[in-house]
Design an enzyme around this catalytic site. Sequence first.
Site, short mmCIF file in Angstrom:
data_model
loop_
_atom_site.label_atom_id
_atom_site.label_comp_id
_atom_site.label_asym_id
_atom_site.label_seq_id
_atom_site.Cartn_x
_atom_site.Cartn_y
_atom_site.Cartn_z
N HIS A 1 0.85 -1.48 0.16
CA HIS A 1 0.12 0.05 -0.05
C HIS A 1 0.83 1.25 -0.12
O HIS A 1 1.89 1.21 0.65
CB HIS A 1 -1.08 0.13 1.19
CG HIS A 1 -0.44 0.04 2.49
ND1 HIS A 1 -0.01 -1.50 2.88
CD2 HIS A 1 0.08 0.56 3.40
CE1 HIS A 1 0.43 -1.36 4.13
NE2 HIS A 1 0.64 -0.09 4.36
N HIS B 1 0.75 5.06 1.02
CA HIS B 1 0.28 6.31 1.71
C HIS B 1 0.36 7.48 1.04
O HIS B 1 1.51 7.82 0.78
CB HIS B 1 1.01 6.43 3.08
CG HIS B 1 0.79 5.27 4.03
ND1 HIS B 1 -0.09 5.11 5.01
CD2 HIS B 1 1.66 4.17 4.41
CE1 HIS B 1 0.17 4.07 5.89
NE2 HIS B 1 1.21 3.57 5.18
#
Length: 155
Positions: free
Chosen positions: A146, A148
């Site tokens: 992921h 950010h």
Amino acid sequence: RRSSLLRPHGLRVSRDFAPRRFVRHIASSTNEEAAARTAAATADTGGPTIFDKIIAKEIPSSIVYEDEKVLAFRDINPQAPVHVLVIPKLRDGLTGLDKAEPRHAEILGQLLYAAKVVAEKEGVADGFRVVINNGAEGCQSVYHLHVHVLGGRQN
Ligand code: 5GP
């Protein structure tokens, strides 16, 4: 004196969001490293993560952007006024960036492009940060790659 946040999930971001402090605070602390090691011990197995449930919409999330390959949703524990996670819908072995192989180059580019789209949609295209925590030493807590996207605070 500016304060900082120490997050249970491991991403540590200064409240003032100034670049140099940001990098330093993300780097390490005993608590966040311990938390990430605990997560790593159980999570970097290739098993399902909470993000699978978010992708399947089995648990709710605040979706900011979605296309065929990528999902972007607000972090449940935001560290800045804008804090969005951009993930591949198909993990394909990418528990973390360290698992990247040549075949992942396209999705890695799509994630970064989606980060830019998210920044535009959130109105922070003039100033935002992109962070990937990797591994226990990098304070990663969810083992589904992921990105950010953080923005919205200027000091
Ligand atoms: P990491 O620490 O692995 O870089 O980041 C994982 C992020 O996932 C954390 O910032 C954490 O707040 C976020 N997160 C964990 N569980 C959930 C959840 O159920 N929903 C959402 N929206 N974010 C989550």
